[in-house]
Design a protein around this motif. Structure first.
Motif, mmCIF file in Angstrom:
data_model
loop_
_atom_site.group_PDB
_atom_site.id
_atom_site.type_symbol
_atom_site.label_atom_id
_atom_site.label_comp_id
_atom_site.label_asym_id
_atom_site.label_seq_id
_atom_site.Cartn_x
_atom_site.Cartn_y
_atom_site.Cartn_z
ATOM 1 N N UNK A 1 -7.924 19.182 -30.800
ATOM 2 C CA UNK A 1 -7.323 19.161 -29.472
ATOM 3 C C UNK A 1 -6.354 20.335 -29.403
ATOM 4 N N UNK A 2 -6.128 20.871 -28.198
ATOM 5 C CA UNK A 2 -5.219 22.020 -28.105
ATOM 6 C C UNK A 2 -3.781 21.631 -28.415
ATOM 7 N N UNK A 3 -3.009 22.628 -28.841
ATOM 8 C CA UNK A 3 -1.584 22.435 -29.087
ATOM 9 C C UNK A 3 -0.901 22.053 -27.778
ATOM 10 N N UNK A 4 -0.018 21.078 -27.842
ATOM 11 C CA UNK A 4 0.703 20.642 -26.656
ATOM 12 C C UNK A 4 2.179 20.528 -27.017
ATOM 13 N N UNK A 5 2.995 21.333 -26.342
ATOM 14 C CA UNK A 5 4.410 21.425 -26.723
ATOM 15 C C UNK A 5 5.106 20.063 -26.635
ATOM 16 N N UNK A 6 4.698 19.273 -25.632
ATOM 17 C CA UNK A 6 5.335 17.973 -25.453
ATOM 18 C C UNK A 6 4.951 17.023 -26.598
ATOM 19 N N UNK A 7 3.658 17.029 -26.966
ATOM 20 C CA UNK A 7 3.202 16.227 -28.111
ATOM 21 C C UNK A 7 3.925 16.659 -29.389
ATOM 22 N N UNK A 8 4.078 17.963 -29.555
ATOM 23 C CA UNK A 8 4.745 18.478 -30.758
ATOM 24 C C UNK A 8 6.161 17.914 -30.831
ATOM 25 N N UNK A 9 6.816 17.860 -29.671
ATOM 26 C CA UNK A 9 8.187 17.344 -29.640
ATOM 27 C C UNK A 9 8.228 15.846 -29.943
ATOM 28 N N UNK A 10 7.262 15.124 -29.366
ATOM 29 C CA UNK A 10 7.220 13.686 -29.625
ATOM 30 C C UNK A 10 6.935 13.422 -31.095
ATOM 31 N N UNK A 11 6.044 14.217 -31.674
ATOM 32 C CA UNK A 11 5.728 14.054 -33.100
ATOM 33 C C UNK A 11 6.980 14.322 -33.940
ATOM 34 N N UNK A 12 7.715 15.380 -33.577
ATOM 35 C CA UNK A 12 8.908 15.750 -34.346
ATOM 36 C C UNK A 12 9.941 14.633 -34.308
ATOM 37 N N UNK A 13 10.051 13.983 -33.149
ATOM 38 C CA UNK A 13 11.062 12.941 -32.982
ATOM 39 C C UNK A 13 10.757 11.653 -33.734
ATOM 40 N N UNK A 14 9.513 11.522 -34.240
ATOM 41 C CA UNK A 14 9.159 10.322 -35.018
ATOM 42 C C UNK A 14 10.039 10.243 -36.273
ATOM 43 N N UNK A 15 10.270 11.392 -36.905
ATOM 44 C CA UNK A 15 11.105 11.412 -38.109
ATOM 45 C C UNK A 15 12.577 11.395 -37.691
ATOM 46 N N UNK A 16 13.338 10.493 -38.297
ATOM 47 C CA UNK A 16 14.717 10.272 -37.848
ATOM 48 C C UNK A 16 15.767 10.518 -38.931
ATOM 49 N N UNK A 17 16.020 11.802 -39.213
ATOM 50 C CA UNK A 17 17.061 12.110 -40.210
ATOM 51 C C UNK A 17 18.432 11.564 -39.812
ATOM 52 N N UNK A 18 18.664 11.413 -38.509
ATOM 53 C CA UNK A 18 19.977 10.911 -38.072
ATOM 54 C C UNK A 18 20.237 9.500 -38.601
ATOM 55 N N UNK A 19 19.180 8.665 -38.606
ATOM 56 C CA UNK A 19 19.346 7.296 -39.095
ATOM 57 C C UNK A 19 19.565 7.310 -40.609
ATOM 58 N N UNK A 20 18.781 8.160 -41.283
ATOM 59 C CA UNK A 20 18.925 8.294 -42.736
ATOM 60 C C UNK A 20 20.376 8.682 -43.088
#
Lengths: 402, 192
Positions: free
Chosen positions: A322-341
């Protein structure tokens, strides 16, 4: 007041941290009453998480991102505040193929094994019987690591070879029956195949990406928000379990606990080997020590680097076609939560990195990184092809990939 | 309607099958073999697939569905996107169901409800069996403890049992717990 949390898992060595957090009382110490639910497929682990049977789950990292992006089912946002471990998988081939691609009695060099395999793949494709590989799930690190390696060696997944899903307990059988020629799976299933003479190990996935993200602790975003305090306590308990897990003094005991019927229901001997980075690559051979085969704690291994989530997203773009999608990339990035860690471990003795993202694959020699708390020394984290992933240029990276 | 039931437990598969045949115009296919699963599903071309949650091949099936979607074949999905409640109920009962997209929800519902009932019936059977087995094991432990008391204290059998019961009542424990303690102590202290 104790928080009750239910964690789903599959019977694999890298489900060790929640199991040991419960067994050694680290969870109880933090005020968390932990219940563990064992399942047999990732689809089921995910179902239980999404429908509220469990609060958190031991999950293959890409599946947490796939679920968030709605691949294969309606989207539901998941969060990953803790990485349960890095690597720990291997590539095992049918014995006659393994012997053609790697030096006798050793695991091979990733590029050399790949080059030898390319010749075989071409012959098999020309003969109309393409090489077939089994991975544990479409959205698994196993699938992405295997594909990254094959593609980097000039073997086009889906075109030159077939890649299919084989549940871990069936891997040895599938190799033996000739349903697949190779598997990429976690321990103890490579060793099970070796013990049965069904396969021989040619590579560990740590050779493909020295610090590849593997299983994660995943929660629904909503559950993380509602039970934030309890989750932070769980994270502290998991860290203590990690420190216990990597101490050689405890290997024997922990292998025995993990081997119990309610957990892995397997051989303590094979589990101890995985824990101690020992691999038997061929039946009747000698044990080989491969440092960092499985990586549970050191170098803040449990820190959810946003760049890791982004790398997984690049592979999803690549292999789902599937083509790169900037919004999907952002949603994927937000899955990881270093702030909680960070908020869970601030004020404890655990080191906290100063940044939340890094250029993956860029460390060739050991280096000290800036921190928020404690000291962190990072060891090499290279990809086998020397490529680096800079999260600030995801599109550039995607365009460079073969 | 064509329904595929995938279950390595032939007993459970037959319980589900028995329930489903009562429905009108349903053709049921039971698959108990792991090998060649996908090929068989391809041949059957079912409208709905029922599978137990404990089956490791679920991941294989999901892979197959996403690939068939890519190939522009009928889309299979996890029940109906909107019907979270019935999905949750089926997960609760231990069944996962996959329905080909476009099938009217009112036709799926009775099948799903039935599958859930049958799964629950099967798990009740399993629980009863496990409970019966547990009782049997408890019986054996109590007998072993009685024998130990009879041998070591020279008690007749009814007296040995009375001792166990008295200890249990005094300590607010179950008789089997006391029996277990005696058996363990005997194993530790005795020379066998």
């Amino acid at each position: 007041m104790s928080t009750e949390l239910t964690v789903g898992f599959l019977p694999l060595v890298d489900a060790c941290l929640p199991i040991l957090a419960k067994e050694h009382g680290f969870a109880e110490e933090e005020g968390v009453t932990l219940s563990l639910v064992k399942d047999m497929s990732w689809a089921t682990v995910l179902d239980r998480l999404l429908y509220g049977h469990s609060d958190a789950a031991h999950l293959v990292a890409p599946l947490a991102i796939a679920a968030t992006l709605g691949r294969g089912r309606p989207a539901q946002s998941l969060s990953v505040p803790f990485v349960l471990g890095l690597n720990g998988n291997a590539v095992t081939l049918r014995p006659e193929i393994a012997r053609m691609v790697r030096p006798e009695g050793q695991i091979g060099d990733a590029a050399e094994v790949g080059a030898a395999l390319k010749t075989i793949a071409q012959e098999r494709k020309a003969a109309g019987k393409p090489l077939t590989f089994g991975v544990v799930h479409r959205y698994s690190s196993h699938n992405y690591m295997l594909r990254y390696w094959l593609a980097g060696c000039g073997i086009r997944p889906d075109i030159d070879v077939d890649i299919t899903t084989v549940p871990p307990p069936f891997c040895a059988d599938a190799l033996k029956q000739g349903e697949v020629d190779g598997i990429c799976v976690g321990e103890p299933w490579n060793s099970v195949a070796v013990e049965q003479g069904a396969g021989e190990i040619v590579l560990s996935t740590a050779q493909i990406w020295r610090r590849g993200v593997e299983k994660v602790l995943a929660l629904r975003e909503q559950v993380l928000d509602e039970k934030r305090e309890g989750v932070q306590r769980l994270i502290r308990a998991l860290c203590k379990a990690g420190a216990h897990f990597v101490d050689p003094v405890n290997w024997e005991l922990n292998a025995e606990i993990l081997a119990r019927p309610e957990y892995l229901d397997g051989s303590a001997e094979l589990i101890r080997r995985a824990i101690s980075d020992q691999l038997l690559i061929a039946r009747g051979g000698a044990l080989i020590h491969y440092p960092d085969f499985m990586f549970q704690y050191r170098e803040a291994a449990n820190f959810p680097w946003v760049s890791q989530a982004e790398w997984l997203y690049t592979q999803m773009v690549r292999w789902d076609n599937v083509p790169f999608d900037a919004q999907d990339a952002q949603r994927a990035a937000r899955v990881f939560r270093p702030d909680v860690y960070r908020s869970a471990l601030l004020g404890t003795g655990e080191p906290l990195p100063g940044a939340s993202s890094k250029v993956e694959g860029s460390i060739e020699t050991s280096m000290v990184v800036s921190t928020q708390q404690g000291a962190i020394q990072l060891e090499p984290n290279t990809f086998f092809d020397g490529e680096v992933f800079d999260p600030s240029d995801i599109e550039g990276y995607l365009s460079r990939l073969p | 309607m064509r329904i595929a039931v995938i279950d390595e437990s032939a007993a459970r598969a037959s319980i589900i099958q028995e329930g489903l045949v009562a429905l009108d115009d349903c053709e049921i296919f039971v698959l108990t073999e792991r090998r060649g699963l996908l090929a068989r599903i391809g041949e059957i071309n079912p409208d709905i697939v029922l599978m137990d949650l404990g089956n490791p091949s679920r991941d294989v099936l999901e892979e197959y569905f996403s690939v068939s979607r890519a190939l522009d074949r009928p889309i299979a999905m996890f029940v109906d996107e909107s019907d979270d409640e019935s999905i949750a109920a089926s997960v609760e009962a231990g069944v996962s169901s996959y329905v080909v997209d476009g099938l009217a929800p009112n036709r799926i519902r009775p099948i799903l409800d039935l599958a859930i009932t049958r799964f629950n019936a099967f798990s009740r059977l399993q629980n009863d069996l496990a409970a019966a087995k547990g009782k049997l094991a408890e019986r054996e432990t109590i007998d072993a403890a009685k024998r130990i008391l009879m041998n070591s204290k020279g008690l007749p059998e009814p007296k040995a049992y009375a001792e166990l019961r008295k200890a249990a009542m005094n300590q607010g424990k179950r008789i089997v717990d006391i029996a277990e303690a005696i058996v363990t102590a005997d194993r530790l202290m005795g020379d066998h």
